[in-house]
Design an enzyme around this catalytic site. Structure first.
Site, mmCIF file in Angstrom:
data_model
loop_
_atom_site.group_PDB
_atom_site.id
_atom_site.type_symbol
_atom_site.label_atom_id
_atom_site.label_comp_id
_atom_site.label_asym_id
_atom_site.label_seq_id
_atom_site.Cartn_x
_atom_site.Cartn_y
_atom_site.Cartn_z
ATOM 1 C CG ASN A 13 -1.786 1.166 1.376
ATOM 2 O OD1 ASN A 13 -1.362 2.286 1.153
ATOM 3 N ND2 ASN A 13 -3.026 0.945 1.769
ATOM 4 C CG HIS A 16 0.865 6.154 4.831
ATOM 5 N ND1 HIS A 16 -0.025 7.138 5.218
ATOM 6 C CD2 HIS A 16 0.321 4.982 5.208
ATOM 7 C CE1 HIS A 16 -1.054 6.576 5.843
ATOM 8 N NE2 HIS A 16 -0.874 5.275 5.846
ATOM 9 C CG HIS A 49 -8.161 4.090 0.967
ATOM 10 N ND1 HIS A 49 -8.280 4.012 2.337
ATOM 11 C CD2 HIS A 49 -9.401 4.418 0.514
ATOM 12 C CE1 HIS A 49 -9.528 4.273 2.689
ATOM 13 N NE2 HIS A 49 -10.227 4.542 1.609
ATOM 14 N NE ARG A 51 -9.400 8.342 4.345
ATOM 15 C CZ ARG A 51 -9.565 7.476 5.350
ATOM 16 N NH1 ARG A 51 -8.747 6.473 5.500
ATOM 17 N NH2 ARG A 51 -10.548 7.637 6.201
ATOM 18 N NE ARG A 55 -7.650 11.375 5.431
ATOM 19 C CZ ARG A 55 -8.128 10.812 6.544
ATOM 20 N NH1 ARG A 55 -7.346 10.052 7.278
ATOM 21 N NH2 ARG A 55 -9.356 11.032 6.936
ATOM 22 C CD GLU A 76 -7.826 0.290 1.547
ATOM 23 O OE1 GLU A 76 -6.696 -0.200 1.320
ATOM 24 O OE2 GLU A 76 -8.113 0.885 2.587
ATOM 25 C CB THR A 107 -9.366 1.716 7.370
ATOM 26 O OG1 THR A 107 -8.905 2.373 6.190
ATOM 27 C CG2 THR A 107 -10.742 1.141 7.118
ATOM 28 C CD GLU A 157 -7.137 -6.129 3.226
ATOM 29 O OE1 GLU A 157 -7.288 -5.971 2.002
ATOM 30 O OE2 GLU A 157 -6.382 -5.422 3.932
ATOM 31 C CG HIS A 197 -5.286 -1.679 9.666
ATOM 32 N ND1 HIS A 197 -5.820 -0.751 8.797
ATOM 33 C CD2 HIS A 197 -4.934 -1.000 10.775
ATOM 34 C CE1 HIS A 197 -5.822 0.432 9.373
ATOM 35 N NE2 HIS A 197 -5.286 0.316 10.562
#
Ligand code: PXP
Length: 251
Positions: A13, A16, A49, A51, A55, A76, A107, A157, A197
Site C-alpha cells: 500500500n 503514505h 486507497h 479516500r 487526503r 481501496e 481505517t 480482507e 492493517h
C-alpha cells in the site's frame, strides 16, 4: 507426501508516499514511482486507497498507475456511488471496499456488511459483472463472513488492527486465534482470505503462518522502513519473512 504450503502474496500500500507529497502540495514523492519500485522488488500487487477527502492518493495517481502496472492494482474505496463510478472506469483487478470516516486517521474498523447488505450486494454484483474481484474489509467475525457470503464477494480482507495493537502476548494470541478461526471459516464457505492493517516486520510472521491467507496488504510500516533502508529492501525483507513463515505451515 507432505503437501506444499500455498504461497502467500504481498500487496504494498503506497498511500503514505502520497501523504508526504500532500503535506507540502508538491509533486514528490510520487506514489506511482514507489509502486513501480515495489513491483520490481517483488511486490505481488499495489494498493491505493482513494479516500473521499483525497487526503493522500489523488484520482490521477490511480489513472497513471492503472496504465502502467505490471502486477495488479487493488483499488481501496468506500461504498459510494462516486467510487463505484471510478472503479468501473479504471477497472482494477481488485477492489477492496472499506468503511470510511472523515475524522479517522486510518481505517479504524471493519465494514458492517450485515447492516449494509442491500447496498453492498448491489455493488459487489456490479463490480463482479465487470470482472473486478471484490473483497470486503471486515473484522474476524462469523456474522460478517456469513453476510459477505450473502453479498456475493469473492474475498474478505481480515482487519488485523486489533492483533497489531494488542500489548500482551496473551492478548495477541487471542486476536490471532480469532483471525485463524475466521480465515478457516471463510474458506469453508468458498471465500478467499486476505488480511492487513498494522502489520510490521515484527508482527507479520504469526499472521503469515495462517495457511488460508492468500495475500497480506501492508503499507505504513513498509513506507516507514523505506525511509531508512529504501523501499526495495523493505519490500524484499517483508516478502522473505512472509514466505519463510509460510514454509513452516502445513496446509
Ligand atoms: N488493508 C486495508 C483495507 C487498509 O485500509 C489498510 C490501511 O490503509 C491496510 C490494509 C494497510 O494498513 P497499514 O498501512 O497499517 O499497513
Amino acid at each position: 507426501m507432505p503437501t506444499q504450503p500455498k504461497p502467500i502474496l504481498l500487496g504494498v500500500n503506497v498511500d503514505h508516499v502520497a501523504t508526504i507529497r500532500q503535506a507540502r502540495g508538491v509533486s514528490y514523492p510520487d506514489p506511482v514511482h514507489a509502486a513501480l519500485q515495489a513491483e520490481m522488488a517483488g511486490a505481488d500487487g499495489i494498493t491505493m486507497h482513494l479516500r473521499e477527502d483525497r487526503r493522500h492518493i489523488q484520482d490521477e495517481d490511480i489513472d497513471r498507475f492503472a496504465a502502467c502496472t505490471q502486477t495488479k492494482l487493488n483499488f481501496e474505496m468506500a461504498a459510494t456511488a462516486e467510487m463505484l463510478e471510478i472503479a468501473l472506469r479504471v477497472k482494477p483487478m481488485d477492489v477492496c471496499i472499506v468503511p470510511e470516516k472523515r475524522e479517522e486517521l486510518t481505517t479504524e474498523g471493519g465494514l458492517d456488511v450485515a447492516g449494509n447488505a442491500n447496498a453492498l450486494t448491489t455493488m459487489c454484483g456490479e463490480l463482479a459483472d465487470n470482472d473486478i474481484r471484490v473483497s470486503l474489509f471486515i473484522d474476524p467475525s462469523e456474522a460478517q463472513i456469513d453476510a459477505t457470503a450473502k453479498a456475493g464477494a469473492a474475498f474478505i480482507e481480515l482487519h488485523t488492527g486489533s492483533y497489531a495493537e494488542a500489548r500482551t502476548a496473551a492478548g495477541q494470541q487471542k486476536e490471532l486465534t480469532k483471525l485463524a478461526n475466521a480465515a478457516a471459516y471463510a474458506v469453508s464457505l468458498g471465500i478467499k482470505v486476505n488480511a492487513g492493517h498494522g502489520l510490521t516486520r515484527y508482527n507479520v510472521v504469526p499472521i503469515a503462518r495462517i495457511p488460508q491467507i492468500h495475500e497480506l496488504n501492508i503499507g505504513h510500516s513498509l513506507i516507514a522502513d523505506a525511509m531508512f533502508c529504501g523501499l526495495p529492501q523493505a519490500v524484499q525483507q517483508m516478502r522473505r519473512l512472509m514466505l519463510e513463515a509460510r514454509q513452516h505451515t502445513s496446509s
